[in-house]
Design a protein around this motif. Structure first.
Motif, short mmCIF file in Angstrom:
data_model
loop_
_atom_site.label_atom_id
_atom_site.label_comp_id
_atom_site.label_asym_id
_atom_site.label_seq_id
_atom_site.Cartn_x
_atom_site.Cartn_y
_atom_site.Cartn_z
N GLN A 362 -6.15 5.70 -3.04
CA GLN A 362 -5.19 4.98 -3.89
C GLN A 362 -4.85 5.82 -5.13
OE1 GLN A 362 -7.52 1.42 -4.37
NE2 GLN A 362 -6.41 0.33 -2.75
N VAL A 365 -2.72 8.97 -4.18
CA VAL A 365 -1.33 8.62 -3.88
C VAL A 365 -0.59 8.27 -5.17
CG1 VAL A 365 0.14 6.88 -2.76
CG2 VAL A 365 -1.77 7.92 -1.51
N ASN A 371 3.51 8.96 -1.79
CA ASN A 371 4.35 8.13 -0.92
C ASN A 371 5.77 8.01 -1.47
OD1 ASN A 371 3.74 6.65 -3.12
ND2 ASN A 371 3.15 4.78 -2.02
N GLN A 372 6.07 8.80 -2.51
CA GLN A 372 7.42 8.72 -3.12
C GLN A 372 8.04 10.10 -3.22
OE1 GLN A 372 7.26 6.65 -6.96
NE2 GLN A 372 5.31 5.82 -6.28
N ASN A 378 5.68 12.57 3.04
CA ASN A 378 5.12 11.37 2.42
C ASN A 378 3.82 10.94 3.10
OD1 ASN A 378 6.90 10.93 0.35
ND2 ASN A 378 8.28 9.64 1.56
N THR A 380 0.82 7.75 2.93
CA THR A 380 0.42 6.46 2.38
C THR A 380 -1.07 6.47 2.06
OG1 THR A 380 -0.20 5.63 4.54
CG2 THR A 380 2.11 5.31 3.89
N VAL A 381 -1.52 5.39 1.44
CA VAL A 381 -2.96 5.27 1.17
C VAL A 381 -3.74 5.32 2.48
CG1 VAL A 381 -4.75 3.70 0.29
CG2 VAL A 381 -2.62 4.03 -1.01
N ASP A 382 -3.21 4.68 3.51
CA ASP A 382 -3.89 4.72 4.81
C ASP A 382 -3.98 6.15 5.35
OD1 ASP A 382 -4.31 2.05 4.78
OD2 ASP A 382 -2.73 1.54 6.22
N ASP A 383 -2.89 6.90 5.19
CA ASP A 383 -2.90 8.30 5.66
C ASP A 383 -3.98 9.10 4.94
OD1 ASP A 383 -0.67 8.05 7.36
OD2 ASP A 383 0.72 8.44 5.71
#
Ligand code: NZQ
Ligand code: ZN
Length: 398
Positions: A362, A365, A371-372, A378, A380-383
């Protein structure tokens, strides 16, 4: 190619003969009161400390020692106090990236009356570019960060589990780069430093800008150099050519040249900074473990041409199938890292639990705006959580 501005005012004194002849004047041009900053004692062991004291014998020298790897905010606070109490004119920073990074922030903190962490975290709008900065002269003893010719610093606050990048208005005024001073760097730090250089190049090579062949070609050449000389420096620590190529390569990789005309979204660094912030591991080793997994994760129809170019130009791979060349390039990257004796999994640096991965992801990111459009592709937190997870084992690589 994107629009860019480029300026770098650091005076480089590279090679064997500059320090004893030129150090005094390089420092004294800024005044008589010098704050000498260094780390945990490697410069005393090597005799460099005595050489510096001799060269500066007629100046007033105050000292801040004990600046640790992943430099901590407390060292900055101590330096701020010394700089103010003695009305320091110039900082002489002797060491690796950690000592240099800390020194550049102390150079700003002399002109700030509040807590130095405000400057690192830009708290309350306290940007360092709005305040003055003492001149910094440095003698580099470890090839890795490029701090000797850039305006960046990375500072840790262990109370908050945070490690943040901060930028001052100036790069160092004068940097003495004598490759011989790196003969004593341990194999671990030599490998970590070499990979840090490689990572700086990769972060700038895998970029969203298009048709920037000048910068791409410069980076490919510098990648080939670190790939060649890193293992030689490990096998022969006092090989001058190896140490010289690593040193100048480190400086050139992050002095602004390799970012010109790019969009410059870095990905693996913000992800690594969380590992260093939570577990205080060696920066270059964290990058080395993460990078091949990151490459695999972002390889796609959109990126495979770039990875294939990387394979052909950097690893001399052949073949017409881009995906195949790209995949072999990623494996070659992994194999080269392994040949440097870097542990290939997070448990190799004593990170044995996945407990903090979501929290760290988190932060990575958020800080890296991953993610932006903040990075190359990009995430994500999951990635990012999955990337940390992938780094726990060698699955997929051997
Ligand atoms: O503290 P001493 O006793 O000097 O020992 C150091 C330290 O333990 C030792 N060392 C340095 N020169 C030596 C030597 N040992 C024997 N002989 C020598 N000649 O090496 C250890 C590591 O030193 P450190 O300065 O921490 O290493 P490095 O230069 O890799 O710096 C890492 C720090 O820089 C930051 C990293 O995050 C990390 O905190 N970075 C700074 C950047 C920048 N300013 O632009 C960019 C980078 O990406 C990076 O994030
Ligand atoms: Zn780095």
């Amino acid at each position: 190619m994107e629009d860019f501005s480029f300026q770098n005012k650091t005076a480089i004194r590279f090679g064997k003969h500059h320090i004893d002849e030129e150090l005094h004047d390089a420092v004294a041009q800024f005044g008589q009161k010098v704050l000498l900053t260094y780390g945990g004692g490697s410069i005393k062991k090597s005799g460099l400390y005595d050489r510096v004291q001799e060269a500066l014998a007629d100046l007033q020298v105050f000292e801040l020692s004990g600046i640790a790897p992943n430099p901590k905010i407390d060292s900055i606070r101590d330096g701020q106090k010394l700089a103010k109490d003695h009305d320091i004119d110039v900082i002489l920073s002797v060491g690796g990236g950690s000592v240099l990074d800390a020194s550049k922030v102390i150079a700003s903190a002399k002109f700030y009356d509040g807590d130095a962490w405000d400057l690192v975290a830009d708290r309350g709008g306290q940007s360092r570019s709005n305040i003055d900065q003492l001149p910094v002269v440095d003698i580099l003893t470890l090839s890795a960060t490029g701090s000797e010719m850039n305006a960046g610093s990375v500072i840790s606050n262990p109370d908050l589990n945070v490690k943040l990048g901060t930028y001052g208005p100036n790069t160092p005024a004068v940097s003495f780069l004598d490759p011989q001073l790196t003969y004593s760097v341990s194999k671990w730090q030599t490998a970590a430093g070499s990979f840090d250089v490689f990572s700086h190049l990769a972060e700038q090579y895998f970029d969203r800008a298009k048709a920037n062949d000048v910068t791409s070609g410069i980076i490919e050449g510098m990648m080939r150099s670190v790939i060649k000389w890193g293992p030689i420096a490990l096998a022969e620590p006092d090989n001058y050519d190896a140490r010289a190529n690593l040193m100048w390569g480190a400086t050139m990789a992050l002095n602004g040249i390799a970012r010109s005309g790019n969009k410059n979204g870095w990905t693996v660094h913000p992800i690594e900074h969380e590992l260093s912030a939570y577990y205080d591991i060696t920066h270059g080793v964290g990058l080395a473990i993460l990078t091949p997994r990151w490459m695999k994760r972002v390889l796609s129809d959109e990126t495979q041409a770039r990875f294939a170019r990387y394979g052909r130009e950097v690893w001399h791979l052949t073949g017409d199938n881009d995906l195949d060349v790209a995949q072999r390039a990623i494996q070659a990257t992994y194999d080269w890292i392994k040949s440097l004796d870097i542990p290939m999994i997070l448990p190799g640096v004593d990170i044995n639990s996945e407990e903090k991965f979501v929290e760290m992801a988190q932060e990575a990111v958020r800080i890296g705006r991953l993610n932006q459009n903040g990075g190359y592709v990009n995430l994500t937190v999951d990635d990012v959580t999955a990337l940390y997870h992938d780094s726990m084992t060698t699955i997929g690589f051997e």
